[in-house]
Structures are given as structure tokens and as C-alpha cells.
Motif scaffolding. Sequence first.
Motif, PDB file in Angstrom:
ATOM      1  N   HIS A 216      54.557   4.535  38.339  1.00  0.00           N
ATOM      2  CA  HIS A 216      53.236   3.983  38.219  1.00  0.00           C
ATOM      3  C   HIS A 216      52.960   2.636  38.293  1.00  0.00           C
ATOM      4  O   HIS A 216      53.987   1.690  37.640  1.00  0.00           O
ATOM      5  CB  HIS A 216      52.469   4.607  37.082  1.00  0.00           C
ATOM      6  N   GLY A 217      51.732   2.074  38.331  1.00  0.00           N
ATOM      7  CA  GLY A 217      51.579   0.482  38.247  1.00  0.00           C
ATOM      8  C   GLY A 217      50.177   0.345  37.528  1.00  0.00           C
ATOM      9  O   GLY A 217      49.279   1.396  37.545  1.00  0.00           O
ATOM     10  N   ALA A 218      49.911  -0.901  37.161  1.00  0.00           N
ATOM     11  CA  ALA A 218      48.587  -0.977  36.476  1.00  0.00           C
ATOM     12  C   ALA A 218      47.365  -0.646  37.858  1.00  0.00           C
ATOM     13  O   ALA A 218      47.797  -1.104  38.915  1.00  0.00           O
ATOM     14  CB  ALA A 218      48.557  -2.460  36.052  1.00  0.00           C
ATOM     15  N   SER A 219      46.413  -0.195  37.459  1.00  0.00           N
ATOM     16  CA  SER A 219      45.280   0.294  38.390  1.00  0.00           C
ATOM     17  C   SER A 219      44.081  -0.636  38.268  1.00  0.00           C
ATOM     18  O   SER A 219      43.689  -0.871  36.903  1.00  0.00           O
ATOM     19  CB  SER A 219      45.106   1.557  38.347  1.00  0.00           C
ATOM     20  N   ILE A 220      43.366  -0.779  39.350  1.00  0.00           N
ATOM     21  CA  ILE A 220      42.186  -1.376  39.176  1.00  0.00           C
ATOM     22  C   ILE A 220      41.261  -0.292  38.314  1.00  0.00           C
ATOM     23  O   ILE A 220      40.333  -1.026  37.534  1.00  0.00           O
ATOM     24  CB  ILE A 220      41.505  -1.977  40.583  1.00  0.00           C
ATOM     25  N   VAL A 221      41.447   0.733  38.320  1.00  0.00           N
ATOM     26  CA  VAL A 221      40.558   1.786  37.456  1.00  0.00           C
ATOM     27  C   VAL A 221      40.718   1.463  35.957  1.00  0.00           C
ATOM     28  O   VAL A 221      39.742   1.364  35.633  1.00  0.00           O
ATOM     29  CB  VAL A 221      41.137   3.151  37.813  1.00  0.00           C
ATOM     30  N   SER A 222      41.776   1.399  35.427  1.00  0.00           N
ATOM     31  CA  SER A 222      41.854   1.164  34.076  1.00  0.00           C
ATOM     32  C   SER A 222      41.706  -0.479  33.760  1.00  0.00           C
ATOM     33  O   SER A 222      41.121  -0.615  32.723  1.00  0.00           O
ATOM     34  CB  SER A 222      42.939   1.541  33.321  1.00  0.00           C
ATOM     35  N   ALA A 223      41.940  -1.183  34.570  1.00  0.00           N
ATOM     36  CA  ALA A 223      41.841  -2.657  34.210  1.00  0.00           C
ATOM     37  C   ALA A 223      40.226  -3.365  34.334  1.00  0.00           C
ATOM     38  O   ALA A 223      40.131  -3.788  33.263  1.00  0.00           O
ATOM     39  CB  ALA A 223      42.557  -3.680  35.580  1.00  0.00           C
ATOM     40  N   ILE A 224      39.597  -2.567  35.122  1.00  0.00           N
ATOM     41  CA  ILE A 224      37.976  -2.715  35.156  1.00  0.00           C
ATOM     42  C   ILE A 224      37.486  -2.229  33.652  1.00  0.00           C
ATOM     43  O   ILE A 224      36.795  -2.944  32.996  1.00  0.00           O
ATOM     44  CB  ILE A 224      37.456  -2.153  36.310  1.00  0.00           C
ATOM     45  N   ILE A 225      37.751  -1.131  33.228  1.00  0.00           N
ATOM     46  CA  ILE A 225      37.565  -0.455  32.120  1.00  0.00           C
ATOM     47  C   ILE A 225      37.720  -1.442  31.029  1.00  0.00           C
ATOM     48  O   ILE A 225      37.117  -1.759  30.338  1.00  0.00           O
ATOM     49  CB  ILE A 225      38.088   1.046  31.859  1.00  0.00           C
ATOM     50  N   GLY A 226      39.123  -1.900  30.853  1.00  0.00           N
ATOM     51  CA  GLY A 226      39.674  -2.775  29.795  1.00  0.00           C
ATOM     52  C   GLY A 226      38.877  -4.238  29.856  1.00  0.00           C
ATOM     53  O   GLY A 226      38.506  -4.516  28.861  1.00  0.00           O
ATOM     54  N   LEU A 227      38.737  -4.756  31.092  1.00  0.00           N
ATOM     55  CA  LEU A 227      38.182  -6.029  31.075  1.00  0.00           C
ATOM     56  C   LEU A 227      36.736  -6.101  30.786  1.00  0.00           C
ATOM     57  O   LEU A 227      36.180  -6.900  30.299  1.00  0.00           O
ATOM     58  CB  LEU A 227      38.375  -6.646  32.505  1.00  0.00           C
ATOM     59  N   SER A 228      36.165  -4.925  31.151  1.00  0.00           N
ATOM     60  CA  SER A 228      34.665  -4.933  30.830  1.00  0.00           C
ATOM     61  C   SER A 228      34.555  -4.515  29.279  1.00  0.00           C
ATOM     62  O   SER A 228      33.268  -4.485  28.887  1.00  0.00           O
ATOM     63  CB  SER A 228      33.925  -3.675  31.712  1.00  0.00           C
ATOM     64  N   SER A 229      35.315  -4.198  28.613  1.00  0.00           N
ATOM     65  CA  SER A 229      35.310  -3.915  27.238  1.00  0.00           C
ATOM     66  C   SER A 229      34.456  -2.546  26.908  1.00  0.00           C
ATOM     67  O   SER A 229      33.836  -2.488  25.795  1.00  0.00           O
ATOM     68  CB  SER A 229      34.914  -4.905  26.339  1.00  0.00           C
ATOM     69  N   LEU A 230      34.138  -1.746  27.943  1.00  0.00           N
ATOM     70  CA  LEU A 230      33.362  -0.672  27.828  1.00  0.00           C
ATOM     71  C   LEU A 230      34.131   0.430  27.551  1.00  0.00           C
ATOM     72  O   LEU A 230      35.345   0.476  27.770  1.00  0.00           O
ATOM     73  CB  LEU A 230      32.648  -0.580  29.050  1.00  0.00           C
TER      74      LEU A 230
ATOM     75  N   SER B  28      44.896 -11.172  37.323  1.00  0.00           N
ATOM     76  CA  SER B  28      45.138 -12.550  37.282  1.00  0.00           C
ATOM     77  C   SER B  28      45.189 -13.017  35.794  1.00  0.00           C
ATOM     78  O   SER B  28      44.583 -12.441  34.866  1.00  0.00           O
ATOM     79  CB  SER B  28      44.408 -13.380  38.107  1.00  0.00           C
ATOM     80  N   ASN B  29      45.546 -14.307  35.633  1.00  0.00           N
ATOM     81  CA  ASN B  29      45.571 -14.967  34.438  1.00  0.00           C
ATOM     82  C   ASN B  29      44.140 -15.518  34.126  1.00  0.00           C
ATOM     83  O   ASN B  29      43.936 -15.744  33.014  1.00  0.00           O
ATOM     84  CB  ASN B  29      46.495 -16.164  34.247  1.00  0.00           C
ATOM     85  N   GLN B  30      43.398 -15.341  35.095  1.00  0.00           N
ATOM     86  CA  GLN B  30      42.035 -15.931  34.998  1.00  0.00           C
ATOM     87  C   GLN B  30      41.014 -15.087  35.378  1.00  0.00           C
ATOM     88  O   GLN B  30      40.184 -15.386  36.160  1.00  0.00           O
ATOM     89  CB  GLN B  30      41.714 -17.353  35.183  1.00  0.00           C
ATOM     90  N   PRO B  31      40.810 -13.956  35.021  1.00  0.00           N
ATOM     91  CA  PRO B  31      39.788 -12.838  35.551  1.00  0.00           C
ATOM     92  C   PRO B  31      38.379 -13.521  35.106  1.00  0.00           C
ATOM     93  O   PRO B  31      38.386 -14.038  34.145  1.00  0.00           O
ATOM     94  CB  PRO B  31      40.169 -11.487  34.904  1.00  0.00           C
ATOM     95  N   VAL B  32      37.244 -13.315  35.893  1.00  0.00           N
ATOM     96  CA  VAL B  32      36.063 -13.626  35.385  1.00  0.00           C
ATOM     97  C   VAL B  32      35.349 -12.414  35.334  1.00  0.00           C
ATOM     98  O   VAL B  32      35.333 -11.411  36.012  1.00  0.00           O
ATOM     99  CB  VAL B  32      35.554 -14.599  36.787  1.00  0.00           C
ATOM    100  N   VAL B  33      34.708 -12.298  34.176  1.00  0.00           N
ATOM    101  CA  VAL B  33      33.946 -11.226  33.589  1.00  0.00           C
ATOM    102  C   VAL B  33      32.525 -11.746  33.130  1.00  0.00           C
ATOM    103  O   VAL B  33      32.591 -12.506  32.303  1.00  0.00           O
ATOM    104  CB  VAL B  33      34.521 -10.458  32.553  1.00  0.00           C
ATOM    105  N   LYS B  34      31.393 -11.211  33.773  1.00  0.00           N
ATOM    106  CA  LYS B  34      30.181 -11.748  33.408  1.00  0.00           C
ATOM    107  C   LYS B  34      29.266 -10.379  33.371  1.00  0.00           C
ATOM    108  O   LYS B  34      29.128  -9.815  34.483  1.00  0.00           O
ATOM    109  CB  LYS B  34      29.779 -12.856  34.433  1.00  0.00           C
TER     110      LYS B  34
END
Lengths: 263, 263
Positions: free
Chosen positions: B109-123, B209-215
Motif C-alpha cells: 500500500h501507498g498513501a492515497s489521495i482518498v485519505s490525504a484529502i480527508i486529512g488535509l481538509s481536517s474534516l 507535496s511540501n506545500q499543499p494549498v487548502v482553502k
Amino acid sequence: MFVGMGLHSDRGMSLQGLDETKTAETTFVELYTSLMPELDLAKLQKLVGKRITVLSRKDLEDDCGKKLLEAAEKGKAVLLVPGDPLIATTHVDLRIRAERQGIKTRIVHGASIVSAIIGLSSLQNYKFGRSVTIPFTEEGVRADTAYNVIEENKKRGLHTLCFLDVKAEEKRYMTIAEGLRVLLTVEQQERRGVVTSNTMAVGVANAGSNQPVVKADRAKELLEYDFGTPPHSLVFLGKLHFMEAEALLVLAKAPETVKELVE
Amino acid sequence: MFVGMGLHSDRGMSLQGLDETKTAETTFVELYTSLMPELDLAKLQKLVGKRITVLSRKDLEDDCGKKLLEAAEKGKAVLLVPGDPLIATTHVDLRIRAERQGIKTRIVHGASIVSAIIGLSSLQNYKFGRSVTIPFTEEGVRADTAYNVIEENKKRGLHTLCFLDVKAEEKRYMTIAEGLRVLLTVEQQERRGVVTSNTMAVGVANAGSNQPVVKADRAKELLEYDFGTPPHSLVFLGKLHFMEAEALLVLAKAPETVKELVE
């Protein structure tokens, strides 16, 4: 900085996670939100080449991560977290606290049980409804919320990923049989036909290991099936695409009757 | 064997993924299901210490992965895949085919956009309903399914993760503004108030990335916001827990009005 350790062992971390941990001034780890069967602190310390301080639930929740935040104010601090960080609410709370104190935070993602179960079950990502946890509570295992969520998803033809609770500090890990038994008890009270002994589900054990166990069958068969040691998870099926049924037959040893769920 | 490369760069792969690739006799990679901006084939080959063959959509889909399966019959073959493997249907199909031919398959397994977006959105993970993709089609971008899924989730207070299509072989990557604009067009026809210019959403760019943009902001503001280069994703909000609202304010620069979504 939050670094995801991925699944199962100390080899689950990404190369970037290792890079970042090696250059950190202070490194912490929390091991209570998930079970990583082949993660051993001594091995982990050897891997990153430095001492790692274990933070307990008390450290991160009751004490609001004080130790970690103090270290992060002085220099680069890494918190190693099972799976993909910030899926657990605790870590979000900590991240808000850090940013409020002017500490810049960053995430290095790791493999998560969320996507791993989707991949291992061979089911389609966009056919999963909301997921749910069957928790250990003071009165025992509670599955009434899970029962309702499975029902809600099923009505719309969607699958339900059921996380089975882990209380790592107490060494309590819910098994598939335990989770199923409590759902069947809820069924006896509610009688809405959501989880009966004939309901088809997929059990997944030891996701991320070299020998994960994946088995699709009716609840009554899964109760008897030997999934080995935890961590365990469960997926309840909605309607199936024919390719999902095919995948369950070939990759999850499903009985032929799984085809009845194809819409 | 399917090895997830995680997100964004050649440092996204897990340590185990690297171990397994180093011991493989033949190594392939597919780069068309996702965009990994800092993944460079030469660097990847250097990392694993061997030649890597790139497989196209044609190789894996039209030709049914023939090259890969032939190599796997002769010895250990690895297919490197962006994110967490088997989230894409193509790979499930390939896995079924391999097992049917008696080739044992395994997933790292590798990191997935599925869990990454959940984590980055803080939801919160368990507050996401089913996810959906806004695809490029021959007639242009189609968002009617996405519109319906967002509505269905919203009615139940749930968030919707919207993947924005990637056609890497054609170098077409949907942006947040593009996805939003098409949803707003659907709104003009449907008029059910699902995605209006005042609808609050979270845009995430360059996860991993090291600088994801979350808005987080209203659609009309997000349309103007500079998210930088793709990959982009979108999250539409259901009802919020007060801690989710707090997290969006602190971690996603949400306007104060986001609090109106707290239930």
C-alpha cells in the motif's frame, strides 16, 4: 510535523517520512490509535537513528500534546502516527493548537486503512457510503450506530466500511466475529433485516501485511472463519457491479451466491 | 505485485515498496491514472537501481496487461502505481486476470489521495458520504452525476469528496475552477440549490507535496483563488461538527461564515 507510518510494520513509512524524521530534532510516536503488529520501538529507533519518545493518549489528549508542542517551539519536531495522519480527530485538535501557537505544521502522508480496505476488498471506491466504527464502550461493544449506517447505505446500494475498535493501550482489538455478533444482536431487537446470518460481508484482517486475509461470505460463515490475529475490519455490501462480484469470487473466495447482489 | 508510489514524488513510496521493487526481476510503472508532479522516471530508476518499463493505458487496458503478466509468469514482477494500488478499476481487472492464470498477487500500500484529502481538509472521516469524479468526456466536462451525489450527501449532512479528472497521457488535469464552473452550469439548469455561488467548499491542490494549498470558501471566491498547478480536488461540505468548523478556520483560511454550517 505529522508523519504517517502507514500500515502494519516499520517498513510502512514513506521514503519522505524517513527523510523528515532523520532531520528532526525531536521525534515522538503515538501507538494507541491503531494496531501495527510488526512495529517495534527499538527497530523504529534504529531505523531513524535516534531516540523516539512514546506519547500516550493522556499526553496527547488530556495534556493537549504539551510535550510535543514545547519541542516544536524549539525546533523541528516529528510525531509519527499509524496510517495516514489526521484521520484521527485527536491529531486535528493538536494541529489546530499548534497553528494557533504559531507553529507551522506539515503532513507527510502514509498508507491508510481507509484506502487499503477498499483496495483489498476489490470493491469500487465510489460505491462506498459513509464509514462507521463499532466502538468498545463502558457497557461493552455498541453497534446500533453501525447498524443504522449500514442500513442507510444499503438502501442506496452502497457498501459500508466498518472499522472495528482498537484500544491499543488496553491491548483490546475487536475481531470480525465480535463485531458481527453484536450487529446480529442489534438485528434481533430491530428486526429490519440489515445484518442477518445470511447477510453477505467481506472480512479483512492484517491489511498492509504480507499475508492479509480477505474473505467474503454470509455472516454466519464469517463468524466461524479463521481470520487470524487483529487488526480486523468489515465491509457490508450494497449492490454490486458485475466486476465487483467477479473480484470477490476470485480474490475474496466468495460463494457463488454473491452474484445475487449484482444489480 | 502492485506497489503504491504514494503521492506527488518518488519519495512517496513506502520502505517496503522500495524493498520489494529492488528484489523484483522486472519492474513496470503506470503513470496515467494520476498526476505525480515530482515523479521523474530517471530518478525513479536510479532509486530502485534498475530499468523500469512504462506501461500505457493501451498496454494495461486494451492489451490486458499482457507484457506485465508474461513477466510475472517468469519471475517476480512489480507494477508501480500512483497512490494506493487497486483504487483504480483497471488494476482490479488486472489482478483478477493474474490470479486466474495462477499468478499470485500481492499489494504494497501507498498513501492515497482518498485519505490525504480527508486529512488535509481536517474534516472527519466518518462524515464523508460517497465520493464522485467529475470526468472529462468527449463532449467536455460532465458534472451531472457529481451534482446529484453532492445533493444526496448534503441532504444527509455529509461531505462529498470530488475527484477532478486526470488524463495524464493527454496532459489534461482538471482544475478546481473548471470543476466548479461546470457544477454551476448544472445548477443553472437544475436549480435545486446544490452548488450555487454561495456554496461553501474546500479546494485542495498538490496533496502530498511540501506545500499543499487548502482553502475553504464560497464557490464564487474559490473560482478566483490561486490554487497553483494541479492536481486539484474539491470537497463539498455537509453539516459541520464545531471542531470541523474550527479546523477550517485555522487550517483552511475559511471565512467566519463557515460556522453557519455547524449543526
